[in-house]
Design a protein around this motif. Structure first.
Motif, PDB file in Angstrom:
ATOM      1  N   ILE A 255       0.827  -1.202   0.000  1.00  0.00           N
ATOM      2  CA  ILE A 255       0.000   0.000   0.000  1.00  0.00           C
ATOM      3  C   ILE A 255       0.864   1.256   0.000  1.00  0.00           C
ATOM      4  O   ILE A 255       0.550   2.255  -0.657  1.00  0.00           O
ATOM      5  N   ARG A 256       1.978   1.219   0.712  1.00  0.00           N
ATOM      6  CA  ARG A 256       2.839   2.393   0.784  1.00  0.00           C
ATOM      7  C   ARG A 256       3.618   2.633  -0.511  1.00  0.00           C
ATOM      8  O   ARG A 256       3.798   3.779  -0.928  1.00  0.00           O
ATOM      9  N   ASN A 257       4.068   1.563  -1.170  1.00  0.00           N
ATOM     10  CA  ASN A 257       4.956   1.706  -2.314  1.00  0.00           C
ATOM     11  C   ASN A 257       4.293   1.452  -3.664  1.00  0.00           C
ATOM     12  O   ASN A 257       4.871   1.833  -4.687  1.00  0.00           O
ATOM     13  N   ASN A 258       3.136   0.828  -3.692  1.00  0.00           N
ATOM     14  CA  ASN A 258       2.463   0.557  -4.960  1.00  0.00           C
ATOM     15  C   ASN A 258       0.955   0.632  -4.764  1.00  0.00           C
ATOM     16  O   ASN A 258       0.242  -0.366  -4.872  1.00  0.00           O
ATOM     17  N   PRO A 259       0.441   1.831  -4.476  1.00  0.00           N
ATOM     18  CA  PRO A 259      -0.978   1.953  -4.115  1.00  0.00           C
ATOM     19  C   PRO A 259      -1.894   1.860  -5.322  1.00  0.00           C
ATOM     20  O   PRO A 259      -1.469   1.963  -6.478  1.00  0.00           O
ATOM     21  N   GLU A 288       9.256   3.748  -9.087  1.00  0.00           N
ATOM     22  CA  GLU A 288       8.730   5.113  -9.206  1.00  0.00           C
ATOM     23  C   GLU A 288       8.621   5.518 -10.673  1.00  0.00           C
ATOM     24  O   GLU A 288       7.648   6.175 -11.070  1.00  0.00           O
ATOM     25  N   LYS A 289       9.599   5.131 -11.487  1.00  0.00           N
ATOM     26  CA  LYS A 289       9.527   5.437 -12.910  1.00  0.00           C
ATOM     27  C   LYS A 289       8.326   4.759 -13.561  1.00  0.00           C
ATOM     28  O   LYS A 289       7.666   5.340 -14.427  1.00  0.00           O
ATOM     29  N   ALA A 290       8.047   3.529 -13.142  1.00  0.00           N
ATOM     30  CA  ALA A 290       6.893   2.814 -13.705  1.00  0.00           C
ATOM     31  C   ALA A 290       5.591   3.531 -13.372  1.00  0.00           C
ATOM     32  O   ALA A 290       4.691   3.636 -14.213  1.00  0.00           O
ATOM     33  N   ILE A 291       5.488   4.055 -12.151  1.00  0.00           N
ATOM     34  CA  ILE A 291       4.265   4.772 -11.759  1.00  0.00           C
ATOM     35  C   ILE A 291       4.144   6.084 -12.508  1.00  0.00           C
ATOM     36  O   ILE A 291       3.065   6.448 -12.997  1.00  0.00           O
ATOM     37  N   VAL A 292       5.263   6.835 -12.637  1.00  0.00           N
ATOM     38  CA  VAL A 292       5.225   8.101 -13.382  1.00  0.00           C
ATOM     39  C   VAL A 292       4.879   7.838 -14.843  1.00  0.00           C
ATOM     40  O   VAL A 292       4.099   8.585 -15.458  1.00  0.00           O
ATOM     41  N   LYS A 293       5.434   6.786 -15.423  1.00  0.00           N
ATOM     42  CA  LYS A 293       5.128   6.441 -16.810  1.00  0.00           C
ATOM     43  C   LYS A 293       3.646   6.135 -16.999  1.00  0.00           C
ATOM     44  O   LYS A 293       3.026   6.569 -17.980  1.00  0.00           O
ATOM     45  N   ASP A 323       8.729   8.010 -20.684  1.00  0.00           N
ATOM     46  CA  ASP A 323       9.507   6.868 -20.211  1.00  0.00           C
ATOM     47  C   ASP A 323       9.592   6.798 -18.693  1.00  0.00           C
ATOM     48  O   ASP A 323      10.292   5.934 -18.147  1.00  0.00           O
ATOM     49  N   GLY A 324       8.896   7.700 -17.991  1.00  0.00           N
ATOM     50  CA  GLY A 324       8.890   7.695 -16.540  1.00  0.00           C
ATOM     51  C   GLY A 324       9.923   8.589 -15.906  1.00  0.00           C
ATOM     52  O   GLY A 324       9.936   8.740 -14.679  1.00  0.00           O
ATOM     53  N   SER A 325      10.789   9.194 -16.706  1.00  0.00           N
ATOM     54  CA  SER A 325      11.795  10.103 -16.155  1.00  0.00           C
ATOM     55  C   SER A 325      11.207  11.500 -15.990  1.00  0.00           C
ATOM     56  O   SER A 325      10.115  11.801 -16.484  1.00  0.00           O
ATOM     57  N   VAL A 326      11.952  12.348 -15.306  1.00  0.00           N
ATOM     58  CA  VAL A 326      11.541  13.730 -15.065  1.00  0.00           C
ATOM     59  C   VAL A 326      12.685  14.644 -15.477  1.00  0.00           C
ATOM     60  O   VAL A 326      13.835  14.427 -15.063  1.00  0.00           O
ATOM     61  N   ILE A 327      12.387  15.630 -16.307  1.00  0.00           N
ATOM     62  CA  ILE A 327      13.404  16.575 -16.764  1.00  0.00           C
ATOM     63  C   ILE A 327      12.963  17.978 -16.406  1.00  0.00           C
ATOM     64  O   ILE A 327      11.815  18.214 -16.016  1.00  0.00           O
ATOM     65  N   LYS A 328      13.906  18.922 -16.548  1.00  0.00           N
ATOM     66  CA  LYS A 328      13.597  20.317 -16.280  1.00  0.00           C
ATOM     67  C   LYS A 328      12.811  20.909 -17.428  1.00  0.00           C
ATOM     68  O   LYS A 328      13.110  20.670 -18.596  1.00  0.00           O
ATOM     69  N   GLY A 329      11.779  21.687 -17.081  1.00  0.00           N
ATOM     70  CA  GLY A 329      10.968  22.308 -18.103  1.00  0.00           C
ATOM     71  C   GLY A 329      11.705  23.423 -18.815  1.00  0.00           C
ATOM     72  O   GLY A 329      12.800  23.854 -18.431  1.00  0.00           O
ATOM     73  N   GLU A 330      11.092  23.950 -19.904  1.00  0.00           N
ATOM     74  CA  GLU A 330      11.740  25.005 -20.683  1.00  0.00           C
ATOM     75  C   GLU A 330      11.937  26.273 -19.879  1.00  0.00           C
ATOM     76  O   GLU A 330      12.978  26.917 -19.956  1.00  0.00           O
ATOM     77  N   SER A 331      10.949  26.651 -19.074  1.00  0.00           N
ATOM     78  CA  SER A 331      11.069  27.873 -18.277  1.00  0.00           C
ATOM     79  C   SER A 331      12.176  27.747 -17.245  1.00  0.00           C
ATOM     80  O   SER A 331      12.940  28.679 -16.999  1.00  0.00           O
ATOM     81  N   GLN A 332      12.290  26.548 -16.637  1.00  0.00           N
ATOM     82  CA  GLN A 332      13.333  26.341 -15.643  1.00  0.00           C
ATOM     83  C   GLN A 332      14.711  26.355 -16.291  1.00  0.00           C
ATOM     84  O   GLN A 332      15.662  26.921 -15.750  1.00  0.00           O
ATOM     85  N   ALA A 333      14.845  25.747 -17.470  1.00  0.00           N
ATOM     86  CA  ALA A 333      16.129  25.740 -18.158  1.00  0.00           C
ATOM     87  C   ALA A 333      16.529  27.138 -18.589  1.00  0.00           C
ATOM     88  O   ALA A 333      17.691  27.531 -18.501  1.00  0.00           O
TER      89      ALA A 333
END
Length: 420
Positions: A255-259, A288-293, A323-333
């Motif tokens: 429940i904590r890691n794969n709700p 975590e990547k699988a959940i974000v994907k 692909d489940g990764s997180v990158i910096k947005g254009e405004s942040q870059a």
């Protein structure tokens, strides 16, 4: 009971052999005739069985996730047949069959360990009756009958009479107090495990027959354990209490890691994940990547918690990828490239719209004379050109003369002569 024992006789010998092997190890530490040696042997048997059932547990999780992917289709069926419960149930079962999922998959671990449970019950019942069974010989039988767990013999039951309890070297009060406490703990752990599943890890926006079944089991199972527990030997109560505690801890981890999507547990998980990702700027674990994907792939079908997660990343200048990764947005870059200062181009000022009267009269003068006149303003004519135009009008100028200010363009209607 002999019929049930005969059905599970094929597993009685392996179970008794495993108990004897653990007893040999713990007997060398605590003594062969102690309750610690025999009690820990039963606990170790439970742990070994549950480790062997981990692949089945993983299959159960996958089946549960497959059920979760059907939530949108379930909602559609509920809305379409909300006034016809029978047709709704038929369509649900048809959906389960087409997708290859089974709503009763959560019962697989219980069904899988049932043979071990009955085999252990048969072994302990043989010890209480003074019968050798499996690899337990007369010497081990005498040692097991002497073992006491907190004053209660290993093979004693709540329903046993004082004579039978006295033959095992214990008092009836000790046996009933110990068995009553273990039955209460066993029922309470079962109820808490089921309640935790229903309150934290269930999408409450979709009501399915599976949810109703789980809700019924939440109240039925503890009552069943309390009723049948009075007929279980102390060793079986140790076995069942241990497996309930294992199940509770295993479920808390899941429940904590794969709700479940849409549940309260998912809201808490995504809140923790948002803090973790914004702090480190990336997703570290594969789970975590699988959940974000999965969240990115849903698109417009995201639930409230998932939309809040995506918005939280956007506010932090991050963007989730397919692909489940997180990158910096254009405004942040761009901010980091400019040294932390965001430069934006000034907005273009639109001129105020003039009224019809202002356009015909040339409009009010602007405060700033340096600004160029718009195309709506008429260019000024030279002063000497105006009298010339008045003195020498072209033929037909009465009908084709330029429209003066305030008059419409085109040929003008001649004035009618005044009546005298």
């Amino acid at each position: 009971m002999d019929t049930i024992a005969s059905l599970f006789s094929f597993i009685t010998t392996p179970v008794s052999w495993v108990i004897v092997q653990f007893h040999t190890v713990y007997g060398a530490i605590f003594g062969p005739d102690t309750g610690w040696a025999w009690g820990l042997s039963i606990v170790s048997l439970v742990i070994l069985i549950r480790i062997c059932l981990i692949p089945l547990f993983v299959k159960q999780i996958k089946a549960t996730r497959a059920m979760q992917t059907l939530q949108p289709e379930m909602k559609k069926i509920q809305e379409r047949y909300k006034n016809d419960k029978q047709r709704q149930s038929e369509e649900m079962m048809k959906l389960y069959k087409e997708s290859g999922t089974n709503p009763l998959s959560s019962c697989l671990p219980i069904l899988a360990q049932s043979p071990f449970f009955f085999a252990l019950y048969h072994v302990l019942n043989g010890i209480a009756s003074g019968k050798t069974i499996g690899v337990i010989n007369d010497q081990l039988l005498a040692s097991a009958q002497k073992a006491h767990i907190v004053g209660a013999p290993l093979a004693a039951k709540f329903t046993d009479g004082s004579d039978k309890v006295a033959a095992l070297g214990a008092s009836l009060t000790d046996v009933r107090v110990v068995t009553a406490i273990m039955i209460v703990l066993m029922s309470a752990s079962q109820f808490y495990t089921q309640r935790q599943l229903m309150t934290k890890n269930v999408d409450t926006t979709v009501k399915t027959p599976f949810m109703q079944q789980q809700k019924m089991l939440m109240y039925i199972f503890p009552v069943m354990f309390a009723v049948f527990g009075i007929n279980f030997p102390v060793g079986v109560l140790v076995y069942w209490l241990t497996t309930n505690v294992w199940t509770m801890g295993q479920q808390m981890y899941v429940i904590r890691n794969n709700p479940t999507p849409g549940s309260k547990a998912q809201a808490a998980y995504l809140e923790r994940l948002t803090k973790h990702v914004t702090h480190h700027g990336k997703v570290r674990r594969r789970s975590e990547k699988a959940i974000v994907k999965a969240i990115v792939t849903k698109g417009r079908d995201r639930n409230e918690h998932e939309r809040k997660f995506i918005n939280g990343l956007s506010k932090a200048g991050l963007a989730a990828q397919t692909d489940g990764s997180v990158i910096k947005g254009e405004s942040q870059a761009a901010t980091e490239a400019e040294g932390g200062v965001i430069t934006t181009a000034p907005k273009r000022q639109q001129p105020k719209r003039q009224t019809k009267a202002q356009r015909q009269s040339g409009g009010p003068k602007q405060a700033d004379d340096a600004e160029p006149t718009t195309s709506l303003d008429k260019p000024e004519e030279p002063q000497d050109a105006k009298p010339a135009a008045r003195q020498a009008p072209k033929p037909g100028g009465g009908t084709r003369s330029k429209a003066q200010s305030g008059q419409r363009k085109g040929p003008q209607r001649p004035k009618s002569p005044s009546k005298k």
